[in-house]
Scaffold this motif. Structure first.
Motif, PDB file in Angstrom:
ATOM      1  N   THR A 133       0.820  -1.217   0.000  1.00 66.74           N
ATOM      2  CA  THR A 133       0.000   0.000   0.000  1.00 66.74           C
ATOM      3  C   THR A 133       0.850   1.262   0.000  1.00 66.74           C
ATOM      4  OG1 THR A 133      -0.153  -0.161   2.414  1.00 66.74           O
ATOM      5  CG2 THR A 133      -1.977  -1.081   1.118  1.00 66.74           C
ATOM      6  N   ASN A 134       2.048   1.205   0.592  1.00 66.46           N
ATOM      7  CA  ASN A 134       2.925   2.374   0.625  1.00 66.46           C
ATOM      8  C   ASN A 134       4.355   1.897   0.410  1.00 66.46           C
ATOM      9  OD1 ASN A 134       4.168   4.807   0.961  1.00 66.46           O
ATOM     10  ND2 ASN A 134       3.615   5.069   3.129  1.00 66.46           N
ATOM     11  N   VAL A 135       4.797   1.917  -0.842  1.00 68.23           N
ATOM     12  CA  VAL A 135       6.118   1.392  -1.176  1.00 68.23           C
ATOM     13  C   VAL A 135       7.187   2.477  -1.215  1.00 68.23           C
ATOM     14  CG1 VAL A 135       5.164  -0.519  -2.478  1.00 68.23           C
ATOM     15  CG2 VAL A 135       5.646   1.628  -3.650  1.00 68.23           C
ATOM     16  N   SER A 136       6.820   3.735  -0.979  1.00 66.22           N
ATOM     17  CA  SER A 136       7.794   4.823  -1.091  1.00 66.22           C
ATOM     18  C   SER A 136       8.846   4.764   0.009  1.00 66.22           C
ATOM     19  CB  SER A 136       7.082   6.176  -1.049  1.00 66.22           C
ATOM     20  OG  SER A 136       6.350   6.310   0.160  1.00 66.22           O
ATOM     21  N   ASN A 137       8.488   4.199   1.174  1.00 68.04           N
ATOM     22  CA  ASN A 137       9.431   4.163   2.294  1.00 68.04           C
ATOM     23  C   ASN A 137      10.104   2.804   2.447  1.00 68.04           C
ATOM     24  OD1 ASN A 137       8.733   6.815   3.015  1.00 68.04           O
ATOM     25  ND2 ASN A 137       6.970   6.090   4.201  1.00 68.04           N
ATOM     26  N   VAL A 138       9.988   1.955   1.421  1.00 63.00           N
ATOM     27  CA  VAL A 138      10.501   0.597   1.493  1.00 63.00           C
ATOM     28  C   VAL A 138      11.772   0.492   0.660  1.00 63.00           C
ATOM     29  CG1 VAL A 138       9.992  -1.832   1.031  1.00 63.00           C
ATOM     30  CG2 VAL A 138       8.189  -0.318   1.839  1.00 63.00           C
ATOM     31  N   ALA A 139      12.710  -0.326   1.127  1.00 62.86           N
ATOM     32  CA  ALA A 139      13.947  -0.542   0.372  1.00 62.86           C
ATOM     33  C   ALA A 139      13.620  -1.038  -1.022  1.00 62.86           C
ATOM     34  CB  ALA A 139      14.828  -1.560   1.100  1.00 62.86           C
ATOM     35  N   VAL A 140      14.441  -0.643  -1.984  1.00 63.45           N
ATOM     36  CA  VAL A 140      14.125  -0.902  -3.382  1.00 63.45           C
ATOM     37  C   VAL A 140      14.104  -2.389  -3.702  1.00 63.45           C
ATOM     38  CG1 VAL A 140      16.524  -0.803  -4.158  1.00 63.45           C
ATOM     39  CG2 VAL A 140      14.694  -0.174  -5.741  1.00 63.45           C
ATOM     40  N   LYS A 141      14.804  -3.220  -2.907  1.00 63.96           N
ATOM     41  CA  LYS A 141      14.853  -4.645  -3.217  1.00 63.96           C
ATOM     42  C   LYS A 141      13.573  -5.373  -2.839  1.00 63.96           C
ATOM     43  CE  LYS A 141      17.113  -6.066   1.107  1.00 63.96           C
ATOM     44  NZ  LYS A 141      18.255  -6.814   1.679  1.00 63.96           N
ATOM     45  N   PHE A 142      12.661  -4.710  -2.128  1.00 63.55           N
ATOM     46  CA  PHE A 142      11.401  -5.330  -1.747  1.00 63.55           C
ATOM     47  C   PHE A 142      10.239  -4.650  -2.476  1.00 63.55           C
ATOM     48  CE2 PHE A 142      13.922  -6.073   2.233  1.00 63.55           C
ATOM     49  CZ  PHE A 142      14.031  -7.440   2.073  1.00 63.55           C
ATOM     50  N   PRO A 143       9.190  -5.408  -2.810  1.00 63.27           N
ATOM     51  CA  PRO A 143       8.012  -4.805  -3.446  1.00 63.27           C
ATOM     52  C   PRO A 143       7.036  -4.209  -2.453  1.00 63.27           C
ATOM     53  CG  PRO A 143       7.722  -7.172  -3.322  1.00 63.27           C
ATOM     54  CD  PRO A 143       9.085  -6.885  -2.766  1.00 63.27           C
ATOM     55  N   PRO A 227      -5.137 -12.606   3.318  1.00 64.86           N
ATOM     56  CA  PRO A 227      -3.919 -11.791   3.366  1.00 64.86           C
ATOM     57  C   PRO A 227      -3.887 -10.951   4.634  1.00 64.86           C
ATOM     58  CG  PRO A 227      -5.497 -10.856   1.812  1.00 64.86           C
ATOM     59  CD  PRO A 227      -6.073 -12.160   2.268  1.00 64.86           C
ATOM     60  N   ARG A 228      -2.677 -10.566   5.043  1.00 63.84           N
ATOM     61  CA  ARG A 228      -2.527  -9.761   6.252  1.00 63.84           C
ATOM     62  C   ARG A 228      -2.628  -8.267   5.965  1.00 63.84           C
ATOM     63  NH1 ARG A 228       2.685 -13.071   8.452  1.00 63.84           N
ATOM     64  NH2 ARG A 228       2.908 -13.413   6.202  1.00 63.84           N
ATOM     65  N   GLY A 229      -2.817  -7.900   4.697  1.00 65.03           N
ATOM     66  CA  GLY A 229      -3.000  -6.508   4.324  1.00 65.03           C
ATOM     67  C   GLY A 229      -4.026  -6.394   3.217  1.00 65.03           C
ATOM     68  N   ASN A 230      -4.474  -5.162   2.956  1.00 66.92           N
ATOM     69  CA  ASN A 230      -5.484  -4.964   1.916  1.00 66.92           C
ATOM     70  C   ASN A 230      -4.926  -5.148   0.517  1.00 66.92           C
ATOM     71  OD1 ASN A 230      -7.483  -4.382   3.812  1.00 66.92           O
ATOM     72  ND2 ASN A 230      -6.944  -2.196   3.866  1.00 66.92           N
ATOM     73  N   LEU A 334      10.900 -15.262  -6.255  1.00 68.74           N
ATOM     74  CA  LEU A 334       9.897 -14.916  -7.254  1.00 68.74           C
ATOM     75  C   LEU A 334       8.811 -14.101  -6.559  1.00 68.74           C
ATOM     76  CD1 LEU A 334       9.658 -18.492  -8.741  1.00 68.74           C
ATOM     77  CD2 LEU A 334      10.465 -16.532 -10.043  1.00 68.74           C
ATOM     78  N   THR A 335       8.441 -12.958  -7.133  1.00 68.05           N
ATOM     79  CA  THR A 335       7.342 -12.168  -6.581  1.00 68.05           C
ATOM     80  C   THR A 335       6.285 -11.974  -7.657  1.00 68.05           C
ATOM     81  OG1 THR A 335       8.586 -10.158  -7.094  1.00 68.05           O
ATOM     82  CG2 THR A 335       8.642 -10.933  -4.832  1.00 68.05           C
ATOM     83  N   PHE A 336       5.032 -11.953  -7.231  1.00 65.02           N
ATOM     84  CA  PHE A 336       3.910 -11.969  -8.159  1.00 65.02           C
ATOM     85  C   PHE A 336       3.013 -10.756  -7.943  1.00 65.02           C
ATOM     86  CE2 PHE A 336       4.936 -16.297  -6.627  1.00 65.02           C
ATOM     87  CZ  PHE A 336       5.553 -16.782  -7.780  1.00 65.02           C
ATOM     88  N   GLY A 337       2.858  -9.955  -9.000  1.00 64.90           N
ATOM     89  CA  GLY A 337       1.935  -8.835  -8.944  1.00 64.90           C
ATOM     90  C   GLY A 337       2.638  -7.511  -8.702  1.00 64.90           C
ATOM     91  N   ALA A 338       1.840  -6.451  -8.755  1.00 70.24           N
ATOM     92  CA  ALA A 338       2.301  -5.087  -8.509  1.00 70.24           C
ATOM     93  C   ALA A 338       1.241  -4.362  -7.699  1.00 70.24           C
ATOM     94  CB  ALA A 338       2.566  -4.363  -9.833  1.00 70.24           C
ATOM     95  N   SER A 339       1.658  -3.302  -7.035  1.00 75.73           N
ATOM     96  CA  SER A 339       0.733  -2.578  -6.153  1.00 75.73           C
ATOM     97  C   SER A 339      -0.438  -1.978  -6.920  1.00 75.73           C
ATOM     98  CB  SER A 339       1.483  -1.481  -5.400  1.00 75.73           C
ATOM     99  OG  SER A 339       2.086  -0.568  -6.315  1.00 75.73           O
TER     100      SER A 339
END
Length: 406
Positions: A133-143, A227-230, A334-339
């Motif tokens: 939901t808020n990826v701006s404050n997350v390290a770039v290696k994580f989605p 899921p644990r988030g929306n 492997l990661t699946f999907g985008a915000s």
């Protein structure tokens, strides 16, 4: 190869370059695998000791002068051994007392040992979940912001006999966490559906990977878990054996043909050593609906392979039994999907497919539809030039035959 942060909208990367287009126009890739065209395939659940089922599935694919062995198990984390031999009479031997002991070395063997031409393994170690939901404050290696990962070694799995289907050469490992305080999996499961093939073909459902008798398919599906988030994104950690000091390589294959997986022009493959050896092959796409379609397609991102020396991975008894304790592993995510969606949150469903095999990976030839389009595209300018030349020739002839009146 994409990093965790390179999340794109849609099914895959952009269309190929003009150089690739020209090379594909000049030569069409060979069809299929340079191996056995057909194999006699059998599925067997290896009976264990007294007590609950041990879920050891042996797929044996016998050719004219070779045998492929796929040994799937949910002892510890889900794992598969891939072994190729140069004889049609090789077989699996299991010593349950050793396999279930703290030191399982040689508790599982393919005999005769000197017939083995290739062997490797995959271990599916963790299921990741991220808050996107808020990826701006997350390290770039994580989605997204990571939630605590689910260790697949701490899952409980169904009795594989209940899903064994000799008609389709398939079986499904269905699991959920043994400790689930949030009840996230109260109505859900993580499924590993395994299917073998006796000849070449394609599944009906996307991404319709081309399989051969030298391959086996795995479909991983997350179904009904809360899921644990929306806007949760999910990922999967996969470990494999390293080849000496280096990790196996991942290659990207591009095509101008997307008939079997619309808008997906890429095929990724992990190779163990130089060809022909073993491979893992997949399209960088997952689906948020059981009936996969373009509208439910999710981008699939893969991280670079890295050694796991910095942290321990859950031990697979069958991998330890076959290869011994002196083994090094490499892992990738492997990661699946985008915000931006679509995502798992739409219908609480996620599926992704891959092929596992030996030899040269299957290669798609250009489909008749694409060949026809190229013929029209390349032929139309030629026809225009030919027609223009004929018109000029006729005009010249008409002018030469004209007799002026004096």
């Amino acid at each position: 190869m994409c990093s965790w942060g390179e999340i794109h909208r849609g099914w895959g990367p952009c269309a190929p370059s003009p150089v690739l287009l020209l090379s594909l126009l000049l030569s069409v890739a060979p069809f299929g695998l340079l191996g056995e065209e057909t194999r006699r395939v059998s599925l067997e659940v290896i009976p264990g000791w007294l007590g609950p089922p041990k879920n050891l599935l042996h797929i044996r694919a016998v050719g004219t002068n070779s045998t492929l062995h796929y040994v799937w198990s949910s002892l510890g984390p889900p794992a598969v051994l891939l072994v190729a031999t140069n004889t049609p009479s090789s077989f699996l031997k299991v010593n349950w007392s050793l396999l279930l002991s703290p030191e399982p070395d040689e508790g599982l063997m393919i005999l005769p040992k000197d017939s083995i031409q290739f062997s490797s393994a995959l271990v599916f170690t963790r299921l990741f979940e991220f808050d996107s939901t808020n990826v701006s404050n997350v390290a770039v290696k994580f989605p997204g912001k990571p939630y605590p990962a689910y260790s697949l070694a701490e899952f409980s799995w169904n009795n594989i006999n209940d899903s064994l289907d000799p008609a389709t050469l398939s079986a499904t490992f269905q699991g959920h966490p043994m400790h689930d305080p949030t009840k996230a999996f109260a109505n859900g499961s993580l499924d590993f559906r395994v299917q073998a093939f006796s000849r070449s073909g394609r599944p009906i459902q996307p991404p319709r990977l081309l399989h051969t008798a030298d391959t086996c398919q795995l479909e991983v599906a997350l179904v009904g878990a809360s899921p644990r988030g929306n806007h949760s994104l999910f990922g999967l950690e996969v470990a494999t054996l390293s080849q000496g000091p280096d990790c196996p390589s991942v290659q990207e294959q591009h095509s101008i043909d997307d008939e079997y997986a619309p808008a997906v022009f890429q095929l990724d493959q992990l190779l163990w050593g130089l060809l022909p050896s073993g491979f893992m092959q997949w399209r960088p796409v997952a689906f948020s609906q059981k009936q996969g379609s373009r509208e439910s397609a999710l981008p699939c991102q893969v991280s670079p392979l890295h050694p796991t020396l910095a942290y321990p991975i859950p031990q697979s008894p069958i991998v330890r039994a076959f290869f011994g304790s002196q083994t090094n592993f490499c892992a990738f995510n492997l990661t699946f999907g985008a915000s931006t969606g679509p995502g798992y949150w739409n219908q609480h469903y996620l599926s992704w497919s891959m092929l596992l095999g030996v030899g040269s990976p299957p290669v798609d030839s250009l489909s008749p539809l694409v060949m026809g389009i190229m013929a029209v595209a390349l032929g139309a300018p030629g026809l225009l030039l030919l027609g223009g030349g004929l018109i000029l020739l006729l005009c010249h002839k008409w002018n030469s035959e004209y007799q002026p009146i004096n």
